[in-house]
Design an enzyme around this catalytic site. Structure first.
Site, PDB file in Angstrom:
ATOM      1  N   LYS A  26       0.837  -1.203   0.000  1.00 19.03           N
ATOM      2  CA  LYS A  26       0.000   0.000   0.000  1.00 19.03           C
ATOM      3  C   LYS A  26       0.870   1.250   0.000  1.00 19.03           C
ATOM      4  O   LYS A  26       1.518   1.580   0.991  1.00 19.03           O
ATOM      5  CB  LYS A  26      -0.898   0.042   1.238  1.00 19.03           C
ATOM      6  CG  LYS A  26      -1.888   1.196   1.168  1.00 19.03           C
ATOM      7  CD  LYS A  26      -2.326   1.637   2.540  1.00 19.03           C
ATOM      8  CE  LYS A  26      -1.980   3.042   2.916  1.00 19.03           C
ATOM      9  NZ  LYS A  26      -2.031   4.078   1.928  1.00 19.03           N
ATOM     10  N   GLY A  42       6.700   5.529   8.218  1.00 19.97           N
ATOM     11  CA  GLY A  42       5.782   6.668   8.277  1.00 19.97           C
ATOM     12  C   GLY A  42       5.943   7.403   9.588  1.00 19.97           C
ATOM     13  O   GLY A  42       7.035   7.441  10.173  1.00 19.97           O
ATOM     14  N   SER A  43       4.847   7.963  10.058  1.00 19.19           N
ATOM     15  CA  SER A  43       4.920   8.786  11.266  1.00 19.19           C
ATOM     16  C   SER A  43       4.983   7.910  12.518  1.00 19.19           C
ATOM     17  O   SER A  43       4.513   6.769  12.525  1.00 19.19           O
ATOM     18  CB  SER A  43       3.695   9.694  11.338  1.00 19.19           C
ATOM     19  OG  SER A  43       2.523   8.914  11.420  1.00 19.19           O
ATOM     20  N   GLY A  82       2.914   4.485  13.459  1.00 14.08           N
ATOM     21  CA  GLY A  82       3.793   3.348  13.725  1.00 14.08           C
ATOM     22  C   GLY A  82       3.453   2.695  15.070  1.00 14.08           C
ATOM     23  O   GLY A  82       3.399   1.465  15.181  1.00 14.08           O
ATOM     24  N   GLU A 142       9.831   1.990  10.696  1.00  9.59           N
ATOM     25  CA  GLU A 142      10.778   3.107  10.545  1.00  9.59           C
ATOM     26  C   GLU A 142       9.976   4.382  10.714  1.00  9.59           C
ATOM     27  O   GLU A 142       9.012   4.603   9.985  1.00  9.59           O
ATOM     28  CB  GLU A 142      11.435   3.079   9.153  1.00  9.59           C
ATOM     29  CG  GLU A 142      12.395   1.935   8.931  1.00  9.59           C
ATOM     30  CD  GLU A 142      13.598   1.958   9.846  1.00  9.59           C
ATOM     31  OE1 GLU A 142      13.895   3.011  10.455  1.00  9.59           O
ATOM     32  OE2 GLU A 142      14.232   0.900   9.989  1.00  9.59           O
ATOM     33  N   CYS A 171      13.728  11.298   6.453  1.00 13.56           N
ATOM     34  CA  CYS A 171      13.824  10.919   7.864  1.00 13.56           C
ATOM     35  C   CYS A 171      15.254  11.056   8.366  1.00 13.56           C
ATOM     36  O   CYS A 171      15.484  11.154   9.566  1.00 13.56           O
ATOM     37  CB  CYS A 171      13.296   9.512   8.073  1.00 13.56           C
ATOM     38  SG  CYS A 171      13.942   8.343   6.906  1.00 13.56           S
ATOM     39  N   GLU A 178      10.068  16.238  15.028  1.00  9.92           N
ATOM     40  CA  GLU A 178      10.313  16.105  13.588  1.00  9.92           C
ATOM     41  C   GLU A 178       9.336  17.009  12.830  1.00  9.92           C
ATOM     42  O   GLU A 178       8.119  16.858  12.946  1.00  9.92           O
ATOM     43  CB  GLU A 178      10.133  14.651  13.133  1.00  9.92           C
ATOM     44  CG  GLU A 178      10.556  14.469  11.682  1.00  9.92           C
ATOM     45  CD  GLU A 178      10.394  13.036  11.180  1.00  9.92           C
ATOM     46  OE1 GLU A 178       9.318  12.463  11.362  1.00  9.92           O
ATOM     47  OE2 GLU A 178      11.361  12.513  10.597  1.00  9.92           O
TER      48      GLU A 178
HETATM   49  O1  TXE Z   1       2.354   9.738   7.538  1.00  8.58           O
HETATM   50  P1  TXE Z   1       1.485   8.495   7.982  1.00  8.58           P
HETATM   51  P2  TXE Z   1       1.918  10.949   6.574  1.00  8.58           P
HETATM   52  C1  TXE Z   1       5.970  11.999   9.289  1.00  8.58           C
HETATM   53  C2  TXE Z   1       6.168  13.452   8.953  1.00  8.58           C
HETATM   54  C3  TXE Z   1       4.889  13.814   8.282  1.00  8.58           C
HETATM   55  C4  TXE Z   1       3.893  13.005   9.061  1.00  8.58           C
HETATM   56  C5  TXE Z   1       2.604  12.694   8.354  1.00  8.58           C
HETATM   57  O2  TXE Z   1       6.310  14.204  10.137  1.00  8.58           O
HETATM   58  O3  TXE Z   1       4.617  15.168   8.366  1.00  8.58           O
HETATM   59  O4  TXE Z   1       4.579  11.796   9.339  1.00  8.58           O
HETATM   60  O5  TXE Z   1       2.869  12.075   7.097  1.00  8.58           O
HETATM   61  C6  TXE Z   1      -0.445   4.775   6.118  1.00  8.58           C
HETATM   62  N1  TXE Z   1      -3.036   2.063   9.619  1.00  8.58           N
HETATM   63  N2  TXE Z   1       6.549  11.114   8.303  1.00  8.58           N
HETATM   64  O6  TXE Z   1       0.525  11.374   6.813  1.00  8.58           O
HETATM   65  O7  TXE Z   1       0.091   8.933   8.220  1.00  8.58           O
HETATM   66  C7  TXE Z   1      -0.516   5.925   5.148  1.00  8.58           C
HETATM   67  O8  TXE Z   1      -1.595   5.788   4.255  1.00  8.58           O
HETATM   68  C8  TXE Z   1      -2.179   1.647   8.676  1.00  8.58           C
HETATM   69  C9  TXE Z   1       7.882  10.724   8.531  1.00  8.58           C
HETATM   70  O9  TXE Z   1       2.240  10.560   5.215  1.00  8.58           O
HETATM   71  O10 TXE Z   1       2.218   7.807   9.075  1.00  8.58           O
HETATM   72  C10 TXE Z   1       0.841   5.851   4.484  1.00  8.58           C
HETATM   73  O11 TXE Z   1       0.843   4.831   3.501  1.00  8.58           O
HETATM   74  N3  TXE Z   1      -1.557   2.484   7.821  1.00  8.58           N
HETATM   75  C11 TXE Z   1       8.265   9.530   7.730  1.00  8.58           C
HETATM   76  C12 TXE Z   1       1.758   5.449   5.653  1.00  8.58           C
HETATM   77  O12 TXE Z   1       0.889   4.831   6.606  1.00  8.58           O
HETATM   78  C13 TXE Z   1      -1.826   3.797   7.933  1.00  8.58           C
HETATM   79  C14 TXE Z   1       7.790   9.537   6.328  1.00  8.58           C
HETATM   80  C15 TXE Z   1       2.443   6.651   6.320  1.00  8.58           C
HETATM   81  O13 TXE Z   1       1.461   7.595   6.656  1.00  8.58           O
HETATM   82  C16 TXE Z   1      -2.717   4.296   8.910  1.00  8.58           C
HETATM   83  C17 TXE Z   1       6.421   9.976   6.221  1.00  8.58           C
HETATM   84  C18 TXE Z   1      -3.333   3.374   9.775  1.00  8.58           C
HETATM   85  N4  TXE Z   1      -4.177   3.758  10.741  1.00  8.58           N
HETATM   86  C19 TXE Z   1       5.858  10.760   7.188  1.00  8.58           C
HETATM   87  N5  TXE Z   1      -2.769   5.639   8.779  1.00  8.58           N
HETATM   88  C20 TXE Z   1       9.745   9.296   7.797  1.00  8.58           C
HETATM   89  N6  TXE Z   1      10.367   9.762   8.839  1.00  8.58           N
HETATM   90  O14 TXE Z   1      10.343   8.708   6.931  1.00  8.58           O
HETATM   91  C21 TXE Z   1      -1.941   5.975   7.774  1.00  8.58           C
HETATM   92  N7  TXE Z   1      -1.382   4.872   7.245  1.00  8.58           N
END
Ligand code: TXE
Length: 478
Positions: free
Chosen positions: A173, A226-227, A231, A248, A282, A380
């Site tokens: 996804k 992701g966030s 996580g 991560e 990140c 962050e």
């Molecule tokens: O992250 P999300 P977003 C941080 C960064 C950014 C913030 C939000 O601060 O501003 O996160 O970004 C999926 N169950 N990083 O909204 O929401 C979502 O669809 C399962 C840092 O993009 O964490 C996407 O595919 N999955 C980071 C993935 O999770 C879910 C890089 C990440 O989304 C979900 C990105 C759920 N309940 C963002 N909700 C890094 N440090 O590398 C969302 N997702």
């Protein structure tokens, strides 16, 4: 012309339950694609398909896996310019950065193609007579791969390639902001000769599609980037079901600059690490910790270099800093700029929302002089916003570097072998850089952090097998 991107489930291209539109962060008038948004039911279909293909893919020969992954890597490398252009349009990193990322994805597939040939084990004599012991690695089963928007080719590649190389089946996804890149990768993989169901793409919201992957009991392992907040949610569900999980979740990475650092190189490292890819990495150097004797000179040099960076359309040849990925992310960056000012951090330069000929999310790179306790120096932000913090001496700088809930990467610029060696030993981070930016890693060695940045086995390189395989110990008596 908009590309229409469908989901890939059990070897078929499927429409979703709704249609989304993927935007170009450099230009609102140039949407990238219409894409199928799936729901929980379609996600369950994909998971069932992956479960159905488990056996056939787990039993496939290393040659077959090599051929499939090598095909994908070869095609990505041959099309890196075109794929880079798509990436730059959809995510907003500059064209050279985007082409570099596409090439990286190709290299990763090539690397894991070869790893599929190297899966081995151990044979030991038993402590009992007449018995042999074999230690082998087997696929985990169905893996759910949930990825963020900031590296839409590289991060999926470093999850999908090892998953398939080690014989797992995949439900992938991509993030909602970059579905076209996810679809493009899936389109190439769909022609690689995999059995139906071995690789599946589902698109849509995290709350529906992501959550449905995490909740499905047929999913044997979840790799998430992701966030931190999401996580932690993933971890809770996974641990209740005792599902293998790898997370991560970002960083607040320090770059320490000592008095004896090669000065211009240290400025380059700080500028590159803090602002390139619009700071949306990140591993970005968001805390630049500078020893007192060179502090003022370093701030002056950073002010001049930061102010000279050209922010603009990701595809323009003179752009050094592309747009922020979305309006929501821009709002987050601007909110942190406000928080920084209110808490008393001193804005040295930048932080302006910029008008450009096209309507995009442009923000000039911002530099604060901050105190270690300021929120802009602790949380962050994930944008082109960095802090410089003064340190009395090396010991103080090291303590500041480690004073963070994160622990992904830490860097130091110094000519002292003694200091560099000490820092490598005592930096509380999964990765350490000496006279290099904190961002920018190799694809054939482990990637990951400590503390709040990561959870579970490392990604990338041969260490990826820790997550994507299970160990079996067999005893044989002749
Ligand atoms: O992250 P999300 P977003 C941080 C960064 C950014 C913030 C939000 O601060 O501003 O996160 O970004 C999926 N169950 N990083 O909204 O929401 C979502 O669809 C399962 C840092 O993009 O964490 C996407 O595919 N999955 C980071 C993935 O999770 C879910 C890089 C990440 O989304 C979900 C990105 C759920 N309940 C963002 N909700 C890094 N440090 O590398 C969302 N997702």
């Amino acid at each position: 012309m908009l590309a229409t991107c469908k989901q890939y489930i059990n070897g078929h291209w499927e429409t979703g339950v709704t249609l989304g539109e993927s935007e170009n962060p450099s230009d609102a008038a140039d949407p990238v694609s219409d894409f199928a948004r799936g729901d929980a039911r379609q996600t369950d279909d994909a998971v069932r398909a992956a479960a159905g293909a488990r056996r056939v893919w787990a039993d496939s020969t290393p040659q077959r896996r090599f051929d499939a992954l090598d095909f994908v890597g070869t095609e990505i490398l041959a099309r890196k310019e075109e794929l880079g252009r798509l990436l730059a349009r959809e995510e907003g990193k500059t064209l050279p950065e985007a082409i570099g990322e596409a090439a990286r994805a190709g290299q990763i597939f090539k690397f894991f193609a070869a790893e599929a040939l190297r899966i081995g084990g151990e044979k030991l004599a038993s402590v009992r007579p007449g018995i042999e012991v074999d230690i082998t690695r087997e696929p985990v089963g169905v893996v759910g791969l949930i990825t963020p928007w900031n590296f839409p080719f590289a991060i999926p590649a470093w999850k999908i390639a090892p998953a398939l190389a080690y014989g797992n089946t995949v439900v992938f996804k991509p993030a909602e902001l970059v579905p076209t890149c996810g679809w493009q990768l899936a389109e190439i993989i769909s022609r690689a000769g995999l059995p139906a169901g071995a690789f599946n793409l589902v698109m849509g919201s995290g709350r529906q599609v992501g959550q449905a992957i995490v909740n499905n009991p047929l999913v044997d392992a979840i790799s998430f980037t992701g966030s931190a907040a999401i996580g932690c949610d993933v971890l809770k569900v996974a641990s209740e079901r005792r599902t293998k999980v790898q997370l991560e979740m970002g960083g607040k990475n320090p770059l320490v600059v000592l008095e004896d650092a090669p000065f211009e190189r240290a400025v380059d490292c700080a500028i590159q690490g803090a602002f390139f890819s619009t700071g949306q990495r990140c591993t970005a150097s968001s805390r630049i910790i500078v020893e007192a004797p060179v502090f003022d000179r370093f701030v002056d040099a950073m002010r001049a270099r930061t102010a000279s960076l050209r922010t603009g359309h990701a595809l323009a040849s003179d752009t050094e800093i592309g747009p922020v990925v979305s309006n929501e992310q821009l709002a987050q960056d601007v909110r942190y700029l406000q928080i920084g000012r209110e808490e008393g951090a001193q804005l040295v330069t930048g932080g302006e929302v910029l008008e450009r000929p096209t309507k995009g999310h442009f923000l000039s790179p911002a530099l604060f002089i901050a105190q270690p306790q300021h929120r802009v120096a602790r949380e962050e932000i994930f944008g082109p916003v960095a802090c410089i913090i003064r340190a009395d001496d090396y010991e103080h700088a090291l303590a500041l570097a480690n004073d963070t809930p994160f622990g992904l990467c830490a860097g130091i610029c110094t000519r002292s072998l003694e200091r560099a060696t000490h820092f490598k030993r005592y930096a509380e981070a999964g990765m350490v850089m000496v006279n290099l930016p904190t961002a920018g890693v190799d694809f054939h060695v482990p990637f990951g952090g400590r503390k709040g940045s990561s959870f579970g086995p490392r990604e990338q390189g041969r260490y990826a097998s820790e997550f994507y395989t299970m160990v079996k110990t067999s005893y044989t008596s002749a």
